[in-house]
Design a protein around this motif. Structure first.
Motif, mmCIF file in Angstrom:
data_model
loop_
_atom_site.group_PDB
_atom_site.id
_atom_site.type_symbol
_atom_site.label_atom_id
_atom_site.label_comp_id
_atom_site.label_asym_id
_atom_site.label_seq_id
_atom_site.Cartn_x
_atom_site.Cartn_y
_atom_site.Cartn_z
ATOM 1 N N GLY A 60 -59.439 -65.137 62.239
ATOM 2 C CA GLY A 60 -60.653 -65.013 63.044
ATOM 3 C C GLY A 60 -61.681 -65.991 62.504
ATOM 4 N N THR A 61 -62.958 -65.749 62.818
ATOM 5 C CA THR A 61 -63.969 -66.712 62.374
ATOM 6 C C THR A 61 -64.147 -66.644 60.856
ATOM 7 N N SER A 62 -63.820 -67.732 60.202
ATOM 8 C CA SER A 62 -63.887 -67.807 58.744
ATOM 9 C C SER A 62 -65.184 -68.462 58.314
ATOM 10 N N LEU A 63 -65.420 -68.399 57.023
ATOM 11 C CA LEU A 63 -66.610 -69.035 56.464
ATOM 12 C C LEU A 63 -66.550 -70.554 56.670
ATOM 13 N N LEU A 64 -65.386 -71.130 56.426
ATOM 14 C CA LEU A 64 -65.199 -72.570 56.639
ATOM 15 C C LEU A 64 -64.266 -72.764 57.836
ATOM 16 N N PRO A 65 -64.362 -73.918 58.491
ATOM 17 C CA PRO A 65 -63.451 -74.162 59.615
ATOM 18 C C PRO A 65 -61.996 -74.112 59.151
ATOM 19 N N ILE B 165 -61.579 -60.740 57.280
ATOM 20 C CA ILE B 165 -61.743 -60.876 58.735
ATOM 21 C C ILE B 165 -60.447 -60.433 59.420
ATOM 22 N N ASN B 166 -60.463 -60.494 60.751
ATOM 23 C CA ASN B 166 -59.235 -60.187 61.498
ATOM 24 C C ASN B 166 -58.314 -61.398 61.501
ATOM 25 N N TYR B 167 -57.033 -61.102 61.509
ATOM 26 C CA TYR B 167 -56.042 -62.179 61.616
ATOM 27 C C TYR B 167 -55.055 -61.824 62.711
#
Ligand code: BGC
Length: 723
Positions: free
Chosen positions: A651-656, A702-704
């Motif tokens: 999902g949306t991570s801290l870094l791309p 986060i979600n994966y």
């Protein structure tokens, strides 16, 4: 692994008594003690003699102490023919051997057990021929389709590289010889390979370019590592303290020996302090009488140590590592198991790897497999159909015991079907489409029931001439992704003359197929499939084998779409001699899938003559891992194998992060109607990425999405978890 820990011991009887009963127990000396004892007995001259080459492929020993020379040999897919001390092929030796499919074909099997079998053949033959180190596997990441050595390497994906390399290394070393993983690191192009300075981010280095080497060291227990030619961040890779000492030896705990690539050393002091243990090479300018005492790690070292400018313990440390691998492979004491050479079992492995590595890319209207009874006459067209490739490519050349070409393989099993052949093009420097050859090929194609075209890349204009290498060869990159020698024109003419056309492409990777792909019903990628390649190909064409190879690299639509062209530099700034990997972690499918660029054929793609159904995905998260299970069923009417691929999409991570990354795969063989359950365990590592601000591997909470499918773009089942 059997040789992971040195288990060799020896005993000294310390009793002088004649009364056996009164003998004291034997004292067991560890290998470490023996190594230290040997080092103590050595003169400085003897030590220095051991840390540089003393012929094209050997480095010095100390006869009086029972330390033999160390004999290396290329290469990645077969034991190289013998050379004299003057770097000329010794054509008198009995040096033909098993020619295995090249690295990229091995990776296309996606079968790590075959990696082990492949390595065992190499190790056994190297052992038989008196070699101590086999200079492979080559595992540089395939960053651009233009790299001339892609055929020797494995994949664009570090996980696939790691799996195959570990199997290969364990296989080689199970035969009592050392493997040598190469080229450490960033030798991802041949253009200016000996002078280019590679610049990449920490993240690209950690996530893409290092993992294969780390796995080779920590999981494969590789005995030796070869530094590369290029510079890495301003410092030559073969004398790079950051790479060789900080990362390889300190961080990863590598206990073996680091050697340079051939003539990749540039200075004595830097090389000595960098962590390099052995300088290899042959100064070609010195031929026919190379003077090895002039090497950087030869006489000048003596002078420096004698002058007190380099402490002797630096040299001792190099000797210690060299002796360590010598003991580990029973070169000094113990007994090496006997190797074997050119055996039917070795040839069978070559056949198996080719059979599982050849990839069926396209099969419209099920034109394949060929029905022999309905096919009266087949036109085989293409220079590569009748061309032997084993001696080409540069240092990976093999004098094959035999090499079955495509034409021979087809003839071997065609039965009553008539086979006619025309080359259709010629392999010559700057050769363009040849109207005469095309006319001839078209006329026999038109008169046949179907056409099998075998073309693609090649190892050079004249495969036996080192300096005339081009296309898939060392020291040179491909000029573009186009089919050379006017093959596009030829294929277009063939498909017009006879639409029942199968195009078989040989070579180290993607070629631009746009001019004829739409009209062409079937396409096969056969790489350089080794001595049994022609038989494997023919068995696939006629349906005696069901293809199960999958692409270990994405095939882009066209060169301009490639991340190294779109985002990065390739081959870099040739005036400044720098190449910046601005494509960063977006190598291969990580780019196509994240930036939504449609490739010609996706990473992991490969068709079968049967069909597979995925189902019953179960995800069982525990505190520090996730157990994933699912079923695969063969829903067609032929036995076959599927490579199930598991990708993680964060999902949306801290870094791309890339859209998805391969974290597991397995190859399953299924009879028609048969179904099997596959189970993978994903550890925390599978969810981590390298945060180059923190300089650490991290996992975001986060979600994966857990994606399971048949290619990176053909996801069949998926589920979500939160870590
Ligand atoms: C290649 C190595 C090879 C060595 C010895 C070098 O030019 O880069 O891969 O092992 O030669 O032949």
């Amino acid at each position: 692994m059997k040789h992971n820990k040195i288990v060799m011991t020896f005993f000294i009887c310390i009793s002088t008594s004649l009364n056996l009963k009164a003998q004291k127990p034997a004292v067991e000396l560890s290998v470490e003690t023996k190594i230290e004892a040997l080092i103590k007995k050595m003169t400085l001259e003897e030590k220095v003699y051991m840390i540089h080459a003393n012929s094209s492929f050997t480095s010095g020993g100390v006869k009086r102490l029972g330390i033999p020379e160390l004999v290396t040999s290329d290469g990645p897919h077969g034991v190289r023919p013998e050379f004299g001390r003057d770097w000329n092929l010794d054509n008198n030796s009995l040096d033909s051997g098993t020619y295995l499919p090249t690295g990229i074909c091995l990776a296309a099997t996606w079968n790590s057990e075959l990696g082990y079998a492949f390595g065992s053949v190499l190790g056994s033959e190297a052992n038989y021929r008196g070699k101590d180190i086999i200079l492979g596997p080559g595992i540089n990441i395939i960053r651009s389709p233009l790299n001339g050595r892609n055929f020797e390497y494995q994949s664009e994906d570090p996980f696939l590289v790691s799996k195959m390399a570990v199997g290969y290394i364990k296989g080689v070393q199970s035969q009592g010889v050392s493997a040598c993983v190469k080229h450490f690191i960033a030798n991802n192009q041949e253009t200016k390979r000996t002078s280019i300075d590679v610049q990449m981010s920490d993240r690209a280095m950690r996530e893409i370019y290092l993992p294969g080497f780390k796995a080779a060291v920590q999981l494969g227990g590789v005995n030796t590592v070869m530094g590369s030619y290029n510079k890495f961040r301003g410092q030559w890779a073969s004398e790079n303290n950051f790479l060789l000492t900080q990362i390889l030896k300190k961080e990863w705990g590598f206990k073996g020996m680091v050697m340079s690539d051939w003539d990749a050393v540039h200075s004595t002091v830097q090389a000595l302090w960098s962590g390099l243990d052995l300088e290899m090479g042959t100064d070609l300018h010195m031929l026919p009488n190379p003077d090895y005492s002039k090497f950087f790690m030869a006489d000048s070292v003596l002078k420096l140590v004698k002058a007190g400018k380099i402490p002797e313990y630096i040299i001792d440390e190099k000797i210690r590592r060299k002796l360590y691998i010598m003991f580990k492979t029973n070169m000094i004491d113990g007994k090496r198991i006997k190797g074997q050479y050119n055996t039917p079992a070795h040839q069978k492995t070559a056949l198996q790897v080719a059979s599982e590595g050849i990839v069926l890319l396209k099969n419209r209207d099920k034109i394949l497999p060929i029905n022999k009874t309905e096919t009266r006459k087949i036109a085989v067209i293409g220079y590569n159909a009748d061309r032997k490739q084993s001696m080409g490519g540069g240092s990976s050349q093999v004098r094959a015991f035999y090499e079955i070409t495509a034409l021979q393989g087809i003839r071997n099993i065609a039965g009553k079907t008539e086979i006619v052949y025309a080359p259709g093009y010629e392999i010559k420097r700057d050769a363009k489409a040849n109207p005469e050859l095309i006319k001839n090929a078209v006329s026999i194609a038109a008169a046949a029931d179907m056409v099998i075209y075998v073309g693609g890349s090649t190892h050079g204009y004249d495969y036996s001439v080192w300096s005339d290498n081009a296309y898939d060869a060392e020291d040179t990159d491909k000029p573009d992704m186009n089919l050379p020698f006017g093959q596009d024109e030829l294929i277009m003419a063939l498909v017009k003359a006879n639409p029942k056309l199968v195009v078989v492409l040989m070579g180290g990777g993607a070629l631009d197929m746009n001019k004829w792909l739409d009209e062409t019903p079937a396409v096969i990628q056969s790489w350089y499939p080794g001595m049994e390649g022609g038989n494997a190909l023919a068995k696939i064409l006629f349906g005696e084998l069901n293809p199960s190879g999958k692409l270990p690299v994405t095939f882009p639509n066209k060169l301009a779409d490639h991340p190294s062209q779109q985002m990065g530099e390739y081959p870099g700034n040739l005036d400044k001699l720098t190449v910046h990997y601005y494509d960063d972690i977006y190598v291969g499918y990580r780019y196509y899938d994240t930036y939504n660029v449609q490739p010609q054929f996706a990473f992991g793609h490969g068709l079968s003559y049967t069909t597979f159904e995925y189902g019953n995905l179960k995800l069982i998260p525990t505190t520090d891992k996730v157990i994933v299970s699912f079923t695969i069923k063969n829903t067609g009417d032929k036995a076959g194998a599927e490579v199930a691929q598991l990708y993680i999409k964060p999902g949306t991570s801290l870094l791309p992060r890339p859209e998805k990354e391969l974290k597991e795969f397995t190859k399953i063989f299924l009879q028609p109607g048969e179904s099997k359950t596959v189970s993978f365990t994903l550890n925390k590592d599978a969810f981590m990425y390298y945060n180059d601000v923190l300089h650490a591997w991290v996992m975001d909470k986060i979600n994966y999405d857990i994606l399971v499918g048949s290619t990176s773009r053909d996801i069949r089942i998926s589920g979500k978890i939160k870590m």
